[in-house]
Motif scaffolding. Structure first.
Motif, PDB file in Angstrom:
ATOM      1  N   ILE A 148      49.688  45.931  48.692  1.00  0.00           N
ATOM      2  CA  ILE A 148      51.069  45.058  48.425  1.00  0.00           C
ATOM      3  C   ILE A 148      51.392  44.324  49.519  1.00  0.00           C
ATOM      4  O   ILE A 148      51.666  44.968  50.731  1.00  0.00           O
ATOM      5  CB  ILE A 148      52.106  45.909  47.700  1.00  0.00           C
ATOM      6  N   MET A 149      51.459  43.099  49.458  1.00  0.00           N
ATOM      7  CA  MET A 149      51.949  42.169  50.712  1.00  0.00           C
ATOM      8  C   MET A 149      53.187  41.322  50.302  1.00  0.00           C
ATOM      9  O   MET A 149      53.683  41.775  49.195  1.00  0.00           O
ATOM     10  CB  MET A 149      50.857  41.418  50.883  1.00  0.00           C
ATOM     11  N   ALA A 150      54.037  40.672  51.083  1.00  0.00           N
ATOM     12  CA  ALA A 150      55.317  40.179  50.744  1.00  0.00           C
ATOM     13  C   ALA A 150      55.065  38.915  49.785  1.00  0.00           C
ATOM     14  O   ALA A 150      55.980  38.611  48.990  1.00  0.00           O
ATOM     15  CB  ALA A 150      55.906  39.463  51.956  1.00  0.00           C
ATOM     16  N   ASP A 151      53.879  38.464  49.788  1.00  0.00           N
ATOM     17  CA  ASP A 151      53.602  37.323  48.950  1.00  0.00           C
ATOM     18  C   ASP A 151      52.495  37.546  47.787  1.00  0.00           C
ATOM     19  O   ASP A 151      52.711  36.770  46.729  1.00  0.00           O
ATOM     20  CB  ASP A 151      53.203  36.110  49.715  1.00  0.00           C
ATOM     21  N   GLU A 152      51.835  38.421  47.866  1.00  0.00           N
ATOM     22  CA  GLU A 152      51.027  38.904  46.777  1.00  0.00           C
ATOM     23  C   GLU A 152      50.575  40.135  46.754  1.00  0.00           C
ATOM     24  O   GLU A 152      50.839  40.938  47.591  1.00  0.00           O
ATOM     25  CB  GLU A 152      49.680  37.932  47.165  1.00  0.00           C
ATOM     26  N   VAL A 153      49.686  40.622  45.895  1.00  0.00           N
ATOM     27  CA  VAL A 153      49.159  41.962  45.531  1.00  0.00           C
ATOM     28  C   VAL A 153      47.792  41.731  45.472  1.00  0.00           C
ATOM     29  O   VAL A 153      47.095  41.146  44.404  1.00  0.00           O
ATOM     30  CB  VAL A 153      49.868  42.452  44.418  1.00  0.00           C
ATOM     31  N   LEU A 154      47.013  42.432  46.001  1.00  0.00           N
ATOM     32  CA  LEU A 154      45.536  42.626  45.845  1.00  0.00           C
ATOM     33  C   LEU A 154      45.099  43.752  45.301  1.00  0.00           C
ATOM     34  O   LEU A 154      45.249  44.820  45.788  1.00  0.00           O
ATOM     35  CB  LEU A 154      44.648  42.482  47.287  1.00  0.00           C
ATOM     36  N   LEU A 155      44.718  43.797  43.928  1.00  0.00           N
ATOM     37  CA  LEU A 155      44.508  44.953  43.342  1.00  0.00           C
ATOM     38  C   LEU A 155      43.118  44.921  43.412  1.00  0.00           C
ATOM     39  O   LEU A 155      42.320  44.015  42.892  1.00  0.00           O
ATOM     40  CB  LEU A 155      45.041  44.769  41.970  1.00  0.00           C
ATOM     41  N   MET A 156      42.472  46.038  43.476  1.00  0.00           N
ATOM     42  CA  MET A 156      40.739  46.553  43.617  1.00  0.00           C
ATOM     43  C   MET A 156      40.600  46.209  42.008  1.00  0.00           C
ATOM     44  O   MET A 156      41.064  46.963  41.113  1.00  0.00           O
ATOM     45  CB  MET A 156      40.514  47.909  43.915  1.00  0.00           C
ATOM     46  N   ASN A 157      39.338  45.385  41.850  1.00  0.00           N
ATOM     47  CA  ASN A 157      38.898  45.361  40.417  1.00  0.00           C
ATOM     48  C   ASN A 157      38.423  46.369  39.728  1.00  0.00           C
ATOM     49  O   ASN A 157      37.502  46.963  40.450  1.00  0.00           O
ATOM     50  CB  ASN A 157      38.102  43.897  40.348  1.00  0.00           C
ATOM     51  N   SER A 158      38.402  46.636  38.710  1.00  0.00           N
ATOM     52  CA  SER A 158      37.957  47.763  38.011  1.00  0.00           C
ATOM     53  C   SER A 158      37.966  47.600  36.315  1.00  0.00           C
ATOM     54  O   SER A 158      38.954  46.738  35.766  1.00  0.00           O
ATOM     55  CB  SER A 158      38.568  49.271  38.322  1.00  0.00           C
ATOM     56  N   LEU A 159      37.049  48.428  35.739  1.00  0.00           N
ATOM     57  CA  LEU A 159      36.971  48.414  34.012  1.00  0.00           C
ATOM     58  C   LEU A 159      38.138  49.064  33.515  1.00  0.00           C
ATOM     59  O   LEU A 159      38.055  49.510  32.356  1.00  0.00           O
ATOM     60  CB  LEU A 159      35.744  48.415  33.659  1.00  0.00           C
ATOM     61  N   ASP A 160      38.592  50.037  34.558  1.00  0.00           N
ATOM     62  CA  ASP A 160      39.613  51.116  33.994  1.00  0.00           C
ATOM     63  C   ASP A 160      40.773  50.455  33.335  1.00  0.00           C
ATOM     64  O   ASP A 160      41.317  49.382  33.642  1.00  0.00           O
ATOM     65  CB  ASP A 160      39.989  51.975  35.050  1.00  0.00           C
ATOM     66  N   SER A 161      41.291  50.987  32.190  1.00  0.00           N
ATOM     67  CA  SER A 161      42.417  50.446  31.531  1.00  0.00           C
ATOM     68  C   SER A 161      43.596  50.547  32.181  1.00  0.00           C
ATOM     69  O   SER A 161      44.555  49.807  32.087  1.00  0.00           O
ATOM     70  CB  SER A 161      42.586  51.504  30.228  1.00  0.00           C
ATOM     71  N   SER A 162      43.739  51.640  33.315  1.00  0.00           N
ATOM     72  CA  SER A 162      45.060  51.598  33.994  1.00  0.00           C
ATOM     73  C   SER A 162      45.030  50.368  34.901  1.00  0.00           C
ATOM     74  O   SER A 162      46.336  49.710  35.140  1.00  0.00           O
ATOM     75  CB  SER A 162      45.076  52.764  35.180  1.00  0.00           C
TER      76      SER A 162
END
Length: 407
Positions: free
Chosen positions: A112-126
């Motif tokens: 999590i950064m001030a301007d964006e969020v980098l979410l690790m890509n996964s096929l999990d429903s969460s």
């Protein structure tokens, strides 16, 4: 030795077209490590991984970053990115850094950064739920006057989904385990014991995960410095203000006496020139130390939820322990009954053995006057039976007197 190597590695093997002979300084070099050189290890560090980028407007897109690029983009060390690597198993972690917040909660691994969020890509429903819900919330609050910064919205959603997932798992486990324990208490069998054992191992693993999340939130709540590091938007705004001020001072003419860059340094300031990031970090920590109540209240709300889930799991564990104690008492009672029955059976066997001794004596091949009268044999049987019964009765009275059996 060289002859043996030449036999094992014949020169008749064709070489690829791009092959170039590289001179080696030492002929005795270990050829086993030729395929595991530094170039192969560097390729691993530059391996790209898929991420989901979500900006402050709620727009998401798929991007790919290698480890080095991601470290420079987010200002994170390699050990922090290792916490997000799915190949490694690490407990839940929330880390506040200079430019980013590293979050690893259950299946949600993001930066999590001030301007964006980098979410690790996964096929999990969460992960999919996190992406869709965060995008929806950011789009809804885009036109509204929302004082909550992006980093807190993303962190709140991660805590919300993690706590909801853990609570649902605890509830499902509780619904499944109570009937099994009741059935085991009424009927002890190998199948029921094996089922309870598997459920207990699942319970212990879930309790450890919930405990780690609770300890991580509690650690953040107890440390104002860590919470102050998570105010990324304020730190970025102050850094931009500092850079604008520094740019303004650099544009002022040198001949201006009021803004002379060669003015003497104030004795209250440090004698050395500090970097902007260090100055901003010090100012951010000192200014936000008294304004961490917003983040503290957010963490406290989910701390209560996680603590409630942990209490639920601990109560379930206590119920399992009580059931195990009850089963052990029940098995001990059955074992005592078997011992009592074995004792009575042993006494009866002893009495029958005495009667068998009399039978064995009269079964010998000898002449005696007793055999002349047939009625004498009946008296021998009667007296032997009465004697054996009397011995068994005396044994029971002795056992009752010593309170060995509940007679």
């Amino acid at each position: 030795m060289k002859k043996l190597q030449s036999k094992l590695r014949p020169s008749a093997i064709p070489k690829p077209a791009s092959y170039q002979e590289i001179p080696k300084p030492d002929e005795a070099e270990n050829h086993f490590l030729d395929g595991f050189g530094a170039s192969v290890m560097m390729k691993r560090s530059f391996h790209s991984r898929s991420w989901i980028q979500i900006d402050r407007n709620g727009e998401s897109q798929m991007v790919a970053f290698d480890k080095v690029t991601l470290m420079k983009r987010c200002g994170l060390p390699a050990r922090d990115l290792r916490l997000l690597d799915p190949l490694f198993v690490y407990p839940s972690t929330i880390l506040g850094r200079e430019k980013a917040i590293v979050v690893s909660l259950e299946q949600i691994r993001c930066i999590i950064m001030a301007d964006e969020v980098l979410l690790m890509n996964s096929l999990d429903s969460s992960v999919l739920d996190y992406e869709s819900e965060l995008s929806r919330r950011l789009k809804e609050t885009k036109d509204q006057n929302d004082d909550l910064p992006l980093e807190f919205k993303a962190l709140e959603l991660a805590l919300e989904l993690a706590s909801a997932s853990l609570d649902s798992q605890a509830t499902e486990l509780e619904i499944e385990i109570y009937p099994v324990l009741d059935e085991l208490a009424s009927s002890i069998s190998t199948t029921n014991l094996e089922h309870v054992r598997r459920l207990k191992s699942h319970l212990l693993a879930l309790t450890h995960r919930v405990q780690k999340v609770r300890d991580e939130i509690e650690h953040l709540m107890d440390d104002d410095g860590d919470m102050a590091e998570m105010y990324l938007t304020q730190k970025k705004e102050r850094m931009e203000e500092f850079q604008r001020t520094d740019l303004f001072l650099s544009c002022v003419p040198v001949g201006n006496a009021s803004f002379s860059r060669s003015a003497p340094v104030s004795p209250t300031c440090s004698g050395s020139i500090r970097s902007p990031s260090r100055i901003e970090s010090h100012r951010s920590s000192s200014n936000t130390r008294s304004h961490v109540e917003e983040l503290e209240m957010l963490l406290e709300a989910y701390f209560v939820v996680i603590d409630n889930t942990l209490s639920q799991l601990l109560s379930l564990k206590e119920y399992i322990d009580d059931t195990e104690d009850f089963i052990n008492i029940k098995l001990d009672n059955i074992q005592n009954q078997l011992i009592q029955f074995e004792l009575l059976l042993t006494a009866a066997t002893f009495v029958v053995t005495v009667f068998a001794v009399v039978t064995g004596v009269f079964g010998m091949n000898f002449n005696d006057a007793v055999f002349d009268t047939p009625s004498n044999f009946n008296w021998v049987l009667i007296l032997s039976g009465v004697f054996c019964s009397l011995v068994y009765l005396l044994f029971l009275l002795y056992v009752k007197h010593k309170r060995l059996l509940p007679l």
